[in-house]
Design an enzyme around this catalytic site. Structure first.
Site, PDB file in Angstrom:
ATOM      1  N   ASP A   1      -2.950   7.450  -3.527  1.00 11.47           N
ATOM      2  CA  ASP A   1      -2.944   6.361  -2.550  1.00 11.47           C
ATOM      3  C   ASP A   1      -3.439   5.119  -3.284  1.00 11.47           C
ATOM      4  OD1 ASP A   1      -3.305   4.680  -0.360  1.00 11.47           O
ATOM      5  OD2 ASP A   1      -4.805   5.959   0.630  1.00 11.47           O
TER       6      ASP A   1
ATOM      7  N   HIS B   1      -6.186  10.900   5.097  1.00 16.44           N
ATOM      8  CA  HIS B   1      -7.456  10.237   5.421  1.00 16.44           C
ATOM      9  C   HIS B   1      -8.502  11.270   5.789  1.00 16.44           C
ATOM     10  CE1 HIS B   1      -4.809   6.708   5.821  1.00 16.44           C
ATOM     11  NE2 HIS B   1      -5.855   6.107   5.306  1.00 16.44           N
TER      12      HIS B   1
ATOM     13  N   GLU C   1     -10.773   1.353  -1.544  1.00 15.48           N
ATOM     14  CA  GLU C   1      -9.854   0.281  -1.163  1.00 15.48           C
ATOM     15  C   GLU C   1     -10.550  -0.910  -0.516  1.00 15.48           C
ATOM     16  OE1 GLU C   1      -6.994   1.144   1.961  1.00 15.48           O
ATOM     17  OE2 GLU C   1      -7.773   3.164   2.129  1.00 15.48           O
TER      18      GLU C   1
ATOM     19  N   ASP D   1       0.865  -1.179   0.000  1.00 17.13           N
ATOM     20  CA  ASP D   1       0.000   0.000   0.000  1.00 17.13           C
ATOM     21  C   ASP D   1       0.902   1.230   0.000  1.00 17.13           C
ATOM     22  OD1 ASP D   1      -1.875   2.024   0.399  1.00 17.13           O
ATOM     23  OD2 ASP D   1      -3.075   0.816   1.767  1.00 17.13           O
TER      24      ASP D   1
ATOM     25  N   GLU E   1      -6.503  -1.063  -4.276  1.00 19.88           N
ATOM     26  CA  GLU E   1      -6.842   0.348  -4.055  1.00 19.88           C
ATOM     27  C   GLU E   1      -6.373   1.201  -5.220  1.00 19.88           C
ATOM     28  OE1 GLU E   1      -4.893   2.181  -0.659  1.00 19.88           O
ATOM     29  OE2 GLU E   1      -6.398   3.782  -0.585  1.00 19.88           O
TER      30      GLU E   1
ATOM     31  N   HIS F   1     -11.624   6.346   1.601  1.00 18.77           N
ATOM     32  CA  HIS F   1     -11.653   7.662   2.253  1.00 18.77           C
ATOM     33  C   HIS F   1     -11.412   8.779   1.253  1.00 18.77           C
ATOM     34  CE1 HIS F   1      -7.292   7.440   1.817  1.00 18.77           C
ATOM     35  NE2 HIS F   1      -7.463   6.151   2.065  1.00 18.77           N
TER      36      HIS F   1
HETATM   37 MN    MN Z   1      -3.600   2.993   0.774  1.00 14.80          MN
HETATM   38 MN    MN Z   2      -6.178   4.543   1.460  1.00 17.51          MN
END
Ligand code: MN
Ligand code: MN
Length: 293
Positions: A95, A162, A187, A84, A276, A154
């Site tokens: 992200d 976030h 995600e 991630d 994600e 998010h």
């Molecule tokens: Mn992530």
């Molecule tokens: Mn994330």
């Protein structure tokens, strides 16, 4: 969205797409986990971005928030590996995550990817986050697995990894209506476990939350380093330098200056996969920033 801002989101996303693909190809049984994390963070900088958070490398029943310890000598085994990755350009964040299955459960890795694809298919201005959650859950259940109910996607903001709204990974009663220009990370996590994670005791990732008075010199030095280098973005224990780091972290946690991100774990023996991407919501669809164009 202003064109300069859009370009920064796109640049962060392109860097991330390149780094994710190369890092995923490195992951194999016997390869150093720290080497992969160092590659991700170093290549992000080489390509003109900054890590938005430490490279998370979580394995098997650990769903998220694991990253190598200082001097970590661990290697990958026959595991379900999640990478991630966060990249920012001037605070604008990409992200994204990918699962590399070394455990012999490719369908579980596919399940979260299918959940992500289903949500990307649905996302558009005027759609609710509940519709995304329902699409994700249906896709994952189609593989015979469960979404992890208490992990969500998010919103993303400048220097905010976030934010609102949260994007559920399951059908929920009430969602939030998405608007054009919203930047969100979708995600899904899929599991053969119970579909809920809990917090482990251990944490390797922290972030600054509030400036409060601290007296001891090691704690003051650490506070200065964190504010100057990472602002409000998460950082790893292994990124820190200086004297008596463990003591200083403890002092800043007790004072409420730092937040800790404990490892998030499924049931004993369970496996978790994750997929994600970051998308910009548009009228009639979305732009996925974290895929190569
Ligand atoms: Mn992530
Ligand atoms: Mn994330």
């Amino acid at each position: 969205m202003e064109s300069e801002v859009l370009e920064k989101y796109r640049k962060a996303g392109e860097i991330l797409a390149t780094v994710r693909e190369e890092a995923a190809s490195m992951v194999d049984v016997g390869v150093s986990i720290l080497e992969v994390a160092d590659f991700v963070e170093g290549t992000t900088r080489t390509l003109g971005g900054e890590p938005a958070f430490p490279c998370n490398i979580s394995r098997d029943r650990v769903a998220a928030h694991d990253t190598p310890r200082p001097g970590d000598d661990g290697v990958f085994g026959e595991e379900m590996v999640k990478l991630d990755i966060g990249v920012h350009v001037d605070g604008y964040i990409a992200d994204a995550a990918v699962t590399v299955d070394l455990s012999g459960h490719p369908d579980l890795a596919e399940a979260s990817a299918a959940g992500l694809a289903a949500a990307i298919e649905v996302v558009s201005a005027g759609v609710t986050t509940a519709e995304l959650g329902a699409a994700i859950e249906e896709a994952i259940r189609g593989y015979g697995y469960s979404p992890v109910a208490n992990l969500t996607g998010h919103g993303l903001g400048r220097y905010q990894a976030h934010g609102e709204p949260s994007i559920p990974n399951r059908a929920v009663d009430k969602g939030v209506v998405l608007s054009a220009g919203d930047v969100i990370a979708i995600e899904p996590f899929a599991t053969d476990g119970v579909g809920r994670i809990s917090e482990a005791r251990e944490a390797e990732i922290f972030s600054f939350v509030a400036k409060r008075p601290v007296r001891s010199p090691p704690a003051r030095a650490l506070l200065k380093e964190v504010q100057e280098r990472y602002s409000t973005l998460p950082f790893a224990r292994r990124w820190l330098s200086g004297d008596r780091i463990e003591y200083a972290i403890g002092q800043l946690l007790r004072a409420g200056v730092l937040h800790r991100y404990p490892l998030l774990v499924e049931a004993e023996g369970a496996l978790v996969s994750q997929a994600e991407d970051t998308v910009i919501v548009l009228e009639g669809g979305c732009e996925v920033t974290t895929r190569r164009r």
